[in-house]
Design an enzyme around this catalytic site. Sequence first.
Site, short mmCIF file in Angstrom:
data_model
loop_
_atom_site.label_atom_id
_atom_site.label_comp_id
_atom_site.label_asym_id
_atom_site.label_seq_id
_atom_site.Cartn_x
_atom_site.Cartn_y
_atom_site.Cartn_z
N HIS A 35 0.83 -1.29 -0.06
CA HIS A 35 -0.10 0.09 0.01
C HIS A 35 0.88 1.40 -0.11
CE1 HIS A 35 -3.80 -2.43 0.98
NE2 HIS A 35 -2.87 -3.33 1.42
N HIS A 265 -4.46 4.28 -3.09
CA HIS A 265 -4.52 3.54 -1.67
C HIS A 265 -3.43 2.42 -1.61
CE1 HIS A 265 -6.23 1.59 1.86
NE2 HIS A 265 -6.14 0.46 1.36
N GLU A 415 -16.74 -4.08 25.05
CA GLU A 415 -16.22 -5.40 25.21
C GLU A 415 -14.87 -5.31 24.15
OE1 GLU A 415 -20.38 -6.60 26.53
OE2 GLU A 415 -19.22 -5.39 24.69
#
Length: 672
Positions: A35, A265, A415
């Site tokens: 990338h 990207h 969580e």
Amino acid sequence: MDIQTLRTRHPDHWMRAAAIRTLTLDAVAAANSGHSGMPMGMADVATVLFEKHLRFDPKAPNWPDRDRFILSAGHGSMLIYALLYLTGYADITLDQIKGFRQWGMRTAGHPEFGHAGGIETTTGPLGQGIANSVGFAIAEANLRARLGAKVMNHRTWVIAGDGCLMEGVSQEAIALAGKQELSNLTVFWDDNGITIDGKVSIADITDQKARFAASGWAVFECDGHDPEDINRAILAAKKADKPQLIACKTHIALGSSAQDTSKGHGALTDPKLITDTKAAYGWTAAPFEIPADVKSQWEAFGARGAEARAAWEANLATQPAARQKLIERLFSGAVDDKALARAVIGVKKAALETKPKLATRAASEKVLQAVNPVLFETIGGSADLTGSNNTKTADLGVFTPEDRKGRYIYFGIREHGMASAMNGMALHGGVRPYGGTFMCFTDYARPAMRLSALMGVPVVYVMTHDSIGLGEDGPTHQPVEHLAISRSTPNTLVFRPCDLIETAEAWQIALSQKATPSVLALSRQNLPTLRTDATSVNKTAKGAYVLAEAEAKRQVILMATGSEVEIAMAAKAALEADGIGTRVVSMPSMELFAQQDEAYRKRILPPGSVRIAIEAGVRHGWDRWLLGQGGREAKAGFVGMTGFGASAPIDRLYKEFGITAEDTVALAKSML
């Protein structure tokens, strides 16, 4: 974007940043994978950070009081690899850069903790880095309060992209950081407006600056390609009394034909694109070549931290010997084994004397009441289930903006954020975190639990309400597959203790780990004390052992964990009454049993007998012990769950799902 103006306004800075960009282009092209865009876009921000603000020493990458730099947008890994190489980290050489993404190299596709000094955490799954950073900042703040600012006083810096901020865990993380007013935490947002599918606007309209502000952060902005503006924003952010977001307006794949597009990207490997981009940069050096003057400037930034580290070490040398020894131990990851053993043996002996009938979640609390006062490093918490998880002991105090010495964290109903923050705390060093929720909510914590195992950090997950035994809350809260999922994760220890003694032993093992996370699966319902010995020998460390031997000639072996060991003992009594010799094997940890030598496993599970496993979960994972070690299909049975649970009182549930001593006896007799 006027590249020429950027080059002429700040020529020295431009060449230093271009070194990052060109190394990225060369490494991705050589690998034909990677990338490119993010390192090219954020090179200016990283250059200013490492030049003017980051407190680090490449010669001592594990110096406890260094600043932590986290690349949350881990797909842009060449950014951190370039920085580590340029500033002089020994682990990242030019050959490592040339071997980007290849077998055996430290320069993996995404940064991996343990591969090289300077990589503080494994990133790649988006959102994990920014969520880890909250744990880093908590650990620093807590240790600063408890050890003093001369021992611990540094910052955590993060580079995150749009993907990190879209992932749900980021909201859990930033809300927790805002509540805790973690002013030692700075996040740079790579605001380039591009994702893989195209412009961010095709999927998201969130006002990120307003979102962070609403979560209690101080928000700043800068031109992500203007070094003076970047520095201005950082200086302002460092004065804030809350965590800071710096929104850096950048251009992905800066200077290339792919700039400001989704193509930018990914991997930019076209030779013409690379040639043209380097020409736009004014870069004439050969591939992978950094001009000597540019490299020396970067190395000077790296060398600067040696003075701060030396001052820190000199101060440490003036501390009392006991304090020096404590700090050395804390950051080595070792616990005080003698103090831990004494605490655990005390719990075991008391259990043998009183033989309490209590849930293993309550048993866990008793262990923590003995352990927390003697272990400096334990930090506990719960995802809004403190009273249910039994994770808070009276001595801990609560970590708040007003009391940084507190060792208990109210994580809220987060969580995933909790688990990710605990990873960050463990990676920071000096603390040993544990946190609780219901076993079924391992689903919500799962991505971070997987990374605990992948990175090898000894986080302890206290997972209570571990079966249909929680009763009326019903199948949404009753875990049936979660033990199997946790056991199937590499480098994870799963404990399901049957009583207080096994619970104490499980905690001793979990707190002694240096490179393995642990999951403690604990019951809601009360269980009797089944162990009849409480010596210094930790039987749970073997993973499985003979809890009760056959009285008549052995024909049946019953294997069980947790709350079902009681059922196995009742079934044994009934079978023995009929003259059927029955051995009961408690198996609190399959992973530890698998680590024992073949001779031991054969002693515990000799061939020839009927074998039945009893566990209020699915069968997956049990066949190794039912059919292996000389077992046979015709003589192997399972008493447990085949589907989801139901809402009803516990006794009715066990009866309806056939997890009783009577069902076990009937199955054993049918196979004899």
